[in-house]
Design a protein around this motif. Structure first.
Motif, PDB file in Angstrom:
ATOM      1  N   ALA A 291      43.146 -17.241  -4.309  1.00  0.00           N
ATOM      2  CA  ALA A 291      43.190 -18.110  -3.124  1.00  0.00           C
ATOM      3  C   ALA A 291      43.413 -19.580  -3.465  1.00  0.00           C
ATOM      4  O   ALA A 291      44.233 -20.251  -2.806  1.00  0.00           O
ATOM      5  CB  ALA A 291      41.902 -17.923  -2.311  1.00  0.00           C
ATOM      6  N   PRO A 292      42.700 -20.171  -4.476  1.00  0.00           N
ATOM      7  CA  PRO A 292      42.947 -21.591  -4.780  1.00  0.00           C
ATOM      8  C   PRO A 292      44.392 -21.877  -5.152  1.00  0.00           C
ATOM      9  O   PRO A 292      44.957 -22.897  -4.783  1.00  0.00           O
ATOM     10  CB  PRO A 292      41.989 -21.868  -5.935  1.00  0.00           C
ATOM     11  N   THR A 293      44.998 -20.964  -5.890  1.00  0.00           N
ATOM     12  CA  THR A 293      46.392 -21.178  -6.284  1.00  0.00           C
ATOM     13  C   THR A 293      47.312 -21.131  -5.070  1.00  0.00           C
ATOM     14  O   THR A 293      48.231 -21.945  -4.930  1.00  0.00           O
ATOM     15  CB  THR A 293      46.828 -20.122  -7.311  1.00  0.00           C
ATOM     16  N   ILE A 294      47.033 -20.196  -4.196  1.00  0.00           N
ATOM     17  CA  ILE A 294      47.883 -20.098  -3.003  1.00  0.00           C
ATOM     18  C   ILE A 294      47.733 -21.345  -2.133  1.00  0.00           C
ATOM     19  O   ILE A 294      48.708 -21.886  -1.597  1.00  0.00           O
ATOM     20  CB  ILE A 294      47.509 -18.822  -2.222  1.00  0.00           C
ATOM     21  N   GLU A 295      46.467 -21.829  -1.992  1.00  0.00           N
ATOM     22  CA  GLU A 295      46.246 -22.994  -1.155  1.00  0.00           C
ATOM     23  C   GLU A 295      46.854 -24.260  -1.745  1.00  0.00           C
ATOM     24  O   GLU A 295      47.097 -25.241  -1.047  1.00  0.00           O
ATOM     25  CB  GLU A 295      44.729 -23.207  -0.949  1.00  0.00           C
ATOM     26  N   SER A 296      47.111 -24.232  -3.067  1.00  0.00           N
ATOM     27  CA  SER A 296      47.720 -25.427  -3.691  1.00  0.00           C
ATOM     28  C   SER A 296      49.201 -25.557  -3.374  1.00  0.00           C
ATOM     29  O   SER A 296      49.805 -26.590  -3.620  1.00  0.00           O
ATOM     30  CB  SER A 296      47.522 -25.361  -5.211  1.00  0.00           C
ATOM     31  N   TYR A 297      49.798 -24.441  -2.831  1.00  0.00           N
ATOM     32  CA  TYR A 297      51.220 -24.514  -2.476  1.00  0.00           C
ATOM     33  C   TYR A 297      51.356 -25.325  -1.186  1.00  0.00           C
ATOM     34  O   TYR A 297      50.514 -25.217  -0.274  1.00  0.00           O
ATOM     35  CB  TYR A 297      51.809 -23.126  -2.298  1.00  0.00           C
ATOM     36  N   PRO A 298      52.389 -26.191  -1.078  1.00  0.00           N
ATOM     37  CA  PRO A 298      52.530 -27.093   0.080  1.00  0.00           C
ATOM     38  C   PRO A 298      52.689 -26.349   1.402  1.00  0.00           C
ATOM     39  O   PRO A 298      53.332 -25.306   1.452  1.00  0.00           O
ATOM     40  CB  PRO A 298      53.779 -27.890  -0.239  1.00  0.00           C
ATOM     41  N   LYS A 299      52.045 -26.906   2.470  1.00  0.00           N
ATOM     42  CA  LYS A 299      52.141 -26.362   3.810  1.00  0.00           C
ATOM     43  C   LYS A 299      52.802 -27.409   4.721  1.00  0.00           C
ATOM     44  O   LYS A 299      52.615 -28.597   4.545  1.00  0.00           O
ATOM     45  CB  LYS A 299      50.749 -26.016   4.344  1.00  0.00           C
ATOM     46  N   THR A 300      53.532 -26.926   5.704  1.00  0.00           N
ATOM     47  CA  THR A 300      54.235 -27.806   6.649  1.00  0.00           C
ATOM     48  C   THR A 300      54.063 -27.234   8.052  1.00  0.00           C
ATOM     49  O   THR A 300      54.242 -26.025   8.256  1.00  0.00           O
ATOM     50  CB  THR A 300      55.742 -27.900   6.318  1.00  0.00           C
ATOM     51  N   GLN A 301      53.694 -28.139   9.010  1.00  0.00           N
ATOM     52  CA  GLN A 301      53.560 -27.712  10.411  1.00  0.00           C
ATOM     53  C   GLN A 301      54.734 -28.232  11.209  1.00  0.00           C
ATOM     54  O   GLN A 301      55.035 -29.415  11.189  1.00  0.00           O
ATOM     55  CB  GLN A 301      52.248 -28.220  11.020  1.00  0.00           C
ATOM     56  N   LEU A 302      55.379 -27.331  11.903  1.00  0.00           N
ATOM     57  CA  LEU A 302      56.533 -27.716  12.714  1.00  0.00           C
ATOM     58  C   LEU A 302      56.078 -28.517  13.933  1.00  0.00           C
ATOM     59  O   LEU A 302      55.042 -28.216  14.533  1.00  0.00           O
ATOM     60  CB  LEU A 302      57.322 -26.481  13.164  1.00  0.00           C
ATOM     61  N   GLY A 303      56.860 -29.536  14.274  1.00  0.00           N
ATOM     62  CA  GLY A 303      56.554 -30.352  15.446  1.00  0.00           C
ATOM     63  C   GLY A 303      57.053 -29.696  16.710  1.00  0.00           C
ATOM     64  O   GLY A 303      57.558 -28.564  16.715  1.00  0.00           O
ATOM     65  N   ASP A 304      56.889 -30.458  17.806  1.00  0.00           N
ATOM     66  CA  ASP A 304      57.349 -29.916  19.075  1.00  0.00           C
ATOM     67  C   ASP A 304      58.857 -29.722  19.091  1.00  0.00           C
ATOM     68  O   ASP A 304      59.372 -28.845  19.807  1.00  0.00           O
ATOM     69  CB  ASP A 304      56.947 -30.872  20.212  1.00  0.00           C
ATOM     70  N   SER A 305      59.554 -30.501  18.299  1.00  0.00           N
ATOM     71  CA  SER A 305      61.022 -30.349  18.263  1.00  0.00           C
ATOM     72  C   SER A 305      61.446 -29.104  17.517  1.00  0.00           C
ATOM     73  O   SER A 305      62.576 -28.632  17.661  1.00  0.00           O
ATOM     74  CB  SER A 305      61.646 -31.593  17.610  1.00  0.00           C
ATOM     75  N   GLY A 306      60.542 -28.514  16.650  1.00  0.00           N
ATOM     76  CA  GLY A 306      60.884 -27.321  15.879  1.00  0.00           C
ATOM     77  C   GLY A 306      61.889 -27.576  14.812  1.00  0.00           C
ATOM     78  O   GLY A 306      62.641 -26.680  14.423  1.00  0.00           O
ATOM     79  N   ARG A 307      61.963 -28.798  14.308  1.00  0.00           N
ATOM     80  CA  ARG A 307      62.945 -29.111  13.263  1.00  0.00           C
ATOM     81  C   ARG A 307      62.509 -28.446  11.964  1.00  0.00           C
ATOM     82  O   ARG A 307      61.364 -28.574  11.514  1.00  0.00           O
ATOM     83  CB  ARG A 307      63.040 -30.624  13.093  1.00  0.00           C
ATOM     84  N   LEU A 308      63.419 -27.760  11.314  1.00  0.00           N
ATOM     85  CA  LEU A 308      63.144 -26.996  10.086  1.00  0.00           C
ATOM     86  C   LEU A 308      63.586 -27.761   8.858  1.00  0.00           C
ATOM     87  O   LEU A 308      64.509 -28.569   8.917  1.00  0.00           O
ATOM     88  CB  LEU A 308      63.882 -25.652  10.145  1.00  0.00           C
ATOM     89  N   PRO A 309      62.957 -27.479   7.694  1.00  0.00           N
ATOM     90  CA  PRO A 309      63.409 -28.131   6.459  1.00  0.00           C
ATOM     91  C   PRO A 309      64.857 -27.795   6.165  1.00  0.00           C
ATOM     92  O   PRO A 309      65.599 -28.609   5.660  1.00  0.00           O
ATOM     93  CB  PRO A 309      62.456 -27.575   5.400  1.00  0.00           C
ATOM     94  N   LYS A 310      65.214 -26.592   6.488  1.00  0.00           N
ATOM     95  CA  LYS A 310      66.620 -26.168   6.314  1.00  0.00           C
ATOM     96  C   LYS A 310      67.071 -25.606   7.655  1.00  0.00           C
ATOM     97  O   LYS A 310      66.640 -24.523   8.063  1.00  0.00           O
ATOM     98  CB  LYS A 310      66.754 -25.110   5.224  1.00  0.00           C
TER      99      LYS A 310
END
Length: 385
Positions: A291-310
């Motif tokens: 679990a600690p290793t998984i939680e160290s991976y970056p998280k991103t929350q999408l905004g109301d616009s739903g703009r994606l990294p890609k």
């Protein structure tokens, strides 16, 4: 089978048995206390039980079986050999030489011939002491007493005997033909034989002779085992044909049992080399992340616009659902692939590689030995720094 058919078969069998019994002649044996086997060609009645000339009678007082020879008188039957076709007889008065001398043992008128070679003898009546010094004379006990001795000698020696300084002897009868063995006869018995009817081959094959039909003198062999003995070559062939396969079968069975016994004995005493060879070897497997290793991976929350990294990647590769505003995504380092956080978290707990590129983040995988007694759920994981 229909009842009518069964009844017809039973009726036919009864008719056949009745016909067979009607052709069978019951032969009466009056000498019940005499154990001598009497059968064809001999019999006690002048019917289909005996061949002509082979009729016998019974002396009830002495329990003797009597054979009558037309020109020689009555004789007691001692034995009958059906295979050699011979009959052994003796004088009912226990003086067979007297029979020879009185009748010259004439077998004419009977189906019998001498069982031994006929020799010519001369009978002499000598004084009681006359034969003590003369060789070649045979004393006849049943004709001799304390006053004189009756002797017999071969007729060929009689002429020489006349010129011998022998004691007084009177000729009783000259040239009496007697069936004897070698140079003399037995005082008690002699042997006769017959050639007709010829049943020797039938007897040798285990059968018995008898008349064929109700009339005539034609005979047949009944109860014969086979047509005759097998040739020696045929016997050898049977022995080899049955013996060699039997021997091979025994050898094969013995080899099989020996192999099984050896295998059983070897199975109870395992060796160290065998145990080492079959022992399970440890293998290296890649387990999931902690679990600690998984939680160290970056998280991103999408905004109301739903703009994606890609912008072109709008579907989660794991659940195949489109990303919606306010969804939380997690990115795997190095390869920068992103997924729903919940989806990728469950994946990484079981697999330490990216679902898309199968690459493992640097330092994120944990290598542990695995044995049949261990499972991936109990493996240790080393957290990423």
């Amino acid at each position: 089978m229909a009842p009518s058919t069964l009844s017809l078969l039973i009726l036919s069998l009864l008719i056949f048995l009745q016909k067979a019994n009607s052709n069978k002649i019951t032969c009466h044996n009056p000498c019940l206390r005499n154990k001598l086997e009497v059968r064809f060609p001999f019999g006690f009645d002048n019917n289909r039980c005996s061949y002509p000339g082979f009729n016998l009678s019974c002396n009830d007082l002495q329990n003797q079986i009597i054979l009558n020879l037309p020109n020689a008188g009555n004789f007691t039957v001692q034995n009958i050999n059906y295979r050699s076709q011979t009959i052994t007889i003796t004088d009912p008065q226990n003086c067979l030489p007297k029979k020879f001398m009185d009748s010259s043992f004439d077998l004419s008128g009977s189906p019998f011939i001498p069982g031994h070679y006929n020799r010519s003898f001369t009978f002499l009546n000598c004084s009681s002491n006359s034969t003590t010094t003369v060789s070649g004379l045979w004393r006849i006990d049943c004709l001799s007493n304390e006053n004189f001795t009756v002797v017999a000698m071969l007729t060929t020696n009689y002429e020489s005997f006349l010129y011998m300084p022998a004691p007084s002897c009177t000729e009783l009868k000259k040239r009496v033909f007697v069936p004897v063995l070698r140079s003399r006869w037995s005082d008690s018995e002699t042997k006769l034989k017959w050639n007709e009817p010829y049943c020797r081959r039938c007897e040798e094959d285990g059968g018995t002779c008898g008349f064929k039909g109700d009339t005539g003198l034609t005979i047949e062999c009944k109860g014969r085992r086979s047509n005759g003995p097998l040739p020696r070559s045929a016997k050898y062939g049977i022995v080899l044909g049955a013996g060699i396969p039997g021997l091979l079968c025994i050898v094969g069975i013995g080899s099989y049992l020996f192999g099984r016994l050896k295998e059983y004995s070897g199975g109870n005493q395992p060796t160290t080399e065998f145990s080492t060879a079959i022992a399970p070897q440890p293998s290296v497997v890649i387990t999931g992340l902690d679990a600690p290793t998984i939680e160290s991976y970056p998280k991103t929350q999408l905004g109301d616009s739903g703009r994606l990294p890609k912008p072109n990647d709008n579907t989660c590769p794991i659940c195949l659902s489109e990303y919606q505003p306010k969804d939380t995504l997690r990115t795997i380092p190095n390869c920068s692939h992103y997924f729903h956080a919940n989806c990728i978290d469950e994946w990484l707990k079981m697999n330490a590689t990216c679902p898309l590129c199968r690459n493992s983040p640097d330092g994120s995988s944990v290598m542990t030995p695995s044995t049949p007694l261990s499972s991936s759920s109990s493996s240790l994981s080393t957290p990423m720094p």
